[in-house]
Write a protein that holds these residues in place. Structure first.
Motif, PDB file in Angstrom:
ATOM      1  N   GLY A 130     -42.219 -45.488   5.869  1.00  0.00           N
ATOM      2  CA  GLY A 130     -43.410 -45.240   6.649  1.00  0.00           C
ATOM      3  C   GLY A 130     -44.722 -44.922   5.850  1.00  0.00           C
ATOM      4  O   GLY A 130     -45.602 -44.281   6.677  1.00  0.00           O
ATOM      5  N   CYS A 131     -44.753 -45.482   4.746  1.00  0.00           N
ATOM      6  CA  CYS A 131     -46.067 -44.995   3.726  1.00  0.00           C
ATOM      7  C   CYS A 131     -47.202 -46.136   4.030  1.00  0.00           C
ATOM      8  O   CYS A 131     -46.798 -47.356   4.192  1.00  0.00           O
ATOM      9  CB  CYS A 131     -45.540 -45.107   2.411  1.00  0.00           C
ATOM     10  SG  CYS A 131     -44.055 -44.233   1.963  1.00  0.00           S
ATOM     11  N   THR A 132     -48.322 -45.483   4.178  1.00  0.00           N
ATOM     12  CA  THR A 132     -49.410 -46.531   4.238  1.00  0.00           C
ATOM     13  C   THR A 132     -50.315 -46.790   2.997  1.00  0.00           C
ATOM     14  O   THR A 132     -50.831 -47.415   2.623  1.00  0.00           O
ATOM     15  CB  THR A 132     -50.760 -45.852   5.118  1.00  0.00           C
ATOM     16  OG1 THR A 132     -50.745 -44.532   4.902  1.00  0.00           O
ATOM     17  CG2 THR A 132     -50.013 -45.904   6.695  1.00  0.00           C
ATOM     18  N   ALA A 133     -49.659 -45.894   1.775  1.00  0.00           N
ATOM     19  CA  ALA A 133     -50.074 -45.975   0.381  1.00  0.00           C
ATOM     20  C   ALA A 133     -48.964 -45.410  -0.566  1.00  0.00           C
ATOM     21  O   ALA A 133     -48.094 -44.602  -0.262  1.00  0.00           O
ATOM     22  CB  ALA A 133     -51.577 -45.506   0.189  1.00  0.00           C
ATOM     23  N   ASN A 134     -49.014 -46.099  -1.651  1.00  0.00           N
ATOM     24  CA  ASN A 134     -47.906 -45.531  -2.752  1.00  0.00           C
ATOM     25  C   ASN A 134     -48.424 -44.943  -3.917  1.00  0.00           C
ATOM     26  O   ASN A 134     -49.439 -45.794  -4.415  1.00  0.00           O
ATOM     27  CB  ASN A 134     -46.874 -46.581  -2.842  1.00  0.00           C
ATOM     28  CG  ASN A 134     -46.038 -46.732  -1.572  1.00  0.00           C
ATOM     29  OD1 ASN A 134     -44.968 -45.959  -1.497  1.00  0.00           O
ATOM     30  ND2 ASN A 134     -46.281 -47.699  -0.864  1.00  0.00           N
ATOM     31  N   ILE A 135     -47.809 -44.004  -4.469  1.00  0.00           N
ATOM     32  CA  ILE A 135     -48.271 -43.699  -5.923  1.00  0.00           C
ATOM     33  C   ILE A 135     -46.891 -43.465  -6.824  1.00  0.00           C
ATOM     34  O   ILE A 135     -45.943 -42.948  -6.286  1.00  0.00           O
ATOM     35  CB  ILE A 135     -49.008 -42.227  -6.024  1.00  0.00           C
ATOM     36  CG1 ILE A 135     -50.264 -42.393  -5.182  1.00  0.00           C
ATOM     37  CG2 ILE A 135     -49.180 -41.891  -7.372  1.00  0.00           C
ATOM     38  CD1 ILE A 135     -50.966 -40.992  -4.971  1.00  0.00           C
ATOM     39  N   ALA A 136     -46.859 -44.161  -7.927  1.00  0.00           N
ATOM     40  CA  ALA A 136     -45.746 -44.101  -8.889  1.00  0.00           C
ATOM     41  C   ALA A 136     -45.828 -42.954  -9.852  1.00  0.00           C
ATOM     42  O   ALA A 136     -47.007 -42.573 -10.361  1.00  0.00           O
ATOM     43  CB  ALA A 136     -45.635 -45.108  -9.733  1.00  0.00           C
ATOM     44  N   ALA A 137     -44.942 -42.224  -9.880  1.00  0.00           N
ATOM     45  CA  ALA A 137     -44.731 -40.832 -10.656  1.00  0.00           C
ATOM     46  C   ALA A 137     -44.130 -41.249 -11.789  1.00  0.00           C
ATOM     47  O   ALA A 137     -42.699 -41.610 -11.878  1.00  0.00           O
ATOM     48  CB  ALA A 137     -44.320 -39.682 -10.115  1.00  0.00           C
ATOM     49  N   ILE A 159     -49.486 -41.824 -11.333  1.00  0.00           N
ATOM     50  CA  ILE A 159     -49.949 -40.627 -12.222  1.00  0.00           C
ATOM     51  C   ILE A 159     -48.912 -40.508 -13.233  1.00  0.00           C
ATOM     52  O   ILE A 159     -47.604 -40.987 -13.067  1.00  0.00           O
ATOM     53  CB  ILE A 159     -49.649 -39.339 -11.305  1.00  0.00           C
ATOM     54  CG1 ILE A 159     -48.231 -39.195 -10.722  1.00  0.00           C
ATOM     55  CG2 ILE A 159     -50.873 -39.432 -10.316  1.00  0.00           C
ATOM     56  CD1 ILE A 159     -47.938 -37.771 -10.133  1.00  0.00           C
ATOM     57  N   ASN A 160     -49.424 -40.441 -14.498  1.00  0.00           N
ATOM     58  CA  ASN A 160     -48.658 -40.130 -15.889  1.00  0.00           C
ATOM     59  C   ASN A 160     -48.440 -38.787 -16.261  1.00  0.00           C
ATOM     60  O   ASN A 160     -49.718 -38.128 -16.260  1.00  0.00           O
ATOM     61  CB  ASN A 160     -48.960 -41.062 -16.643  1.00  0.00           C
ATOM     62  CG  ASN A 160     -49.178 -42.481 -16.497  1.00  0.00           C
ATOM     63  OD1 ASN A 160     -48.156 -43.169 -16.113  1.00  0.00           O
ATOM     64  ND2 ASN A 160     -50.523 -43.037 -16.135  1.00  0.00           N
ATOM     65  N   ILE A 161     -47.142 -38.246 -16.176  1.00  0.00           N
ATOM     66  CA  ILE A 161     -47.097 -36.708 -16.393  1.00  0.00           C
ATOM     67  C   ILE A 161     -46.290 -36.737 -17.753  1.00  0.00           C
ATOM     68  O   ILE A 161     -45.215 -37.295 -18.078  1.00  0.00           O
ATOM     69  CB  ILE A 161     -46.379 -35.986 -15.392  1.00  0.00           C
ATOM     70  CG1 ILE A 161     -47.114 -36.241 -14.140  1.00  0.00           C
ATOM     71  CG2 ILE A 161     -46.218 -34.461 -15.746  1.00  0.00           C
ATOM     72  CD1 ILE A 161     -48.590 -35.950 -14.016  1.00  0.00           C
TER      73      ILE A 161
END
Length: 254
Positions: A130-137, A159-161
């Motif tokens: 149900g995501c309208t956008a995604n961010i890879a961690a 995002i790079n941690i």
């Protein structure tokens, strides 16, 4: 984002990692666009094939071109590009390697809670549908992190941690991850105009440039040590929680 201990500033340049190599010709155009947009040359770095400004904000070729098309603001600060109203639920998807670091993983949950506790028009969740956008961690080396600014109405996609954060408290992990998510939705460093406020050392101005360093109404125009999650550098004793001005900024924008 750099780490600053309670007493000593530690440089963590090794944390800057790109999510993929850019062809040399593209990087040359990105750097040229950034200089034209007003970024100081000494604030631009190419690390592992990717171009960064402000030490932790990755700039793609597309976003560098957008900077030249968008008027800036000379004046807690945001970019001109924000997340559009078509985005309502942002899913943050950690890699298996990210999940293997217990404090990074817990820090991500707390960072998501930080945003969702504010009743914003955008919500975050860890994975799912149900995501309208995604961010890879993803993970990178060192202590700190990197991400980038929105483009095309979408948050930056990664995002790079730093895995070195496993040695710090869960609160510090929460702080750094909250900070990097902040960049993906359009927040500049609160002390972009003088990084020495949170990082120590000589005064260093990231520059407003055409990407924008727009003062957010209701927040201070000046930064203080420990005064915002979005300060350039963090300390070893961060709580991971929003300041009052951070909450004002979030609610004004979203």
């Amino acid at each position: 984002m750099f780490m600053k201990t309670a007493v000593l500033v530690v440089s963590c340049g090794a944390m800057l990692m790109g999510c993929g190599a850019e062809p040399q010709s593209e990087n040359e155009e990105i750097v040229s666009n950034l200089v034209e947009a007003g970024f100081p040359a000494n604030d631009i770095a190419v690390v592992d094939g990717a171009v960064y400004v402000g030490n932790d904000a990755h700039v793609t070729l597309e976003s560098s071109r957008e900077m030249l098309q968008t008027p800036g603001n000379e004046e807690q600060y945001s970019t001109n590009n924000l997340v559009g109203t078509g985005v309502t639920k942002i899913c943050i998807n950690p890699t298996a390697d990210f999940n293997s670091y217990t404090r990074l993983s817990e820090g991500l949950d707390l960072a998501i809670e930080n945003y969702n506790s504010q009743g914003l028009r955008i919500t975050f969740q860890r994975g799912g549908t149900g995501c309208t956008a995604n961010i890879a961690a993803k993970t990178t080396s060192g202590v700190g992190g990197s991400s980038g600014f929105p483009k095309g109405g979408k948050p930056y996609g990664t995002i790079n941690i730093g895995t070195g954060l496993q040695s710090y408290s869960v609160d510090v992990n929460e702080h750094v991850i909250t900070h990097e998510i902040g960049h993906t939705i359009g927040f500049r460093h609160s002390d972009y105009y003088d990084r020495s406020i949170s990082c120590g050392g000589a005064a260093s101005n990231e520059g407003a440039s055409n990407i924008g360093a727009n003062h957010i109404p209701g927040t201070p125009t000046t930064a203080t040590t420990g005064g915002s999650v979005m300060n350039s550098c963090f300390r070893s004793n961060e709580s991971g929680e929003w300041s009052s001005s951070d909450r004002t900024a979030l609610n004004y924008l979203y």
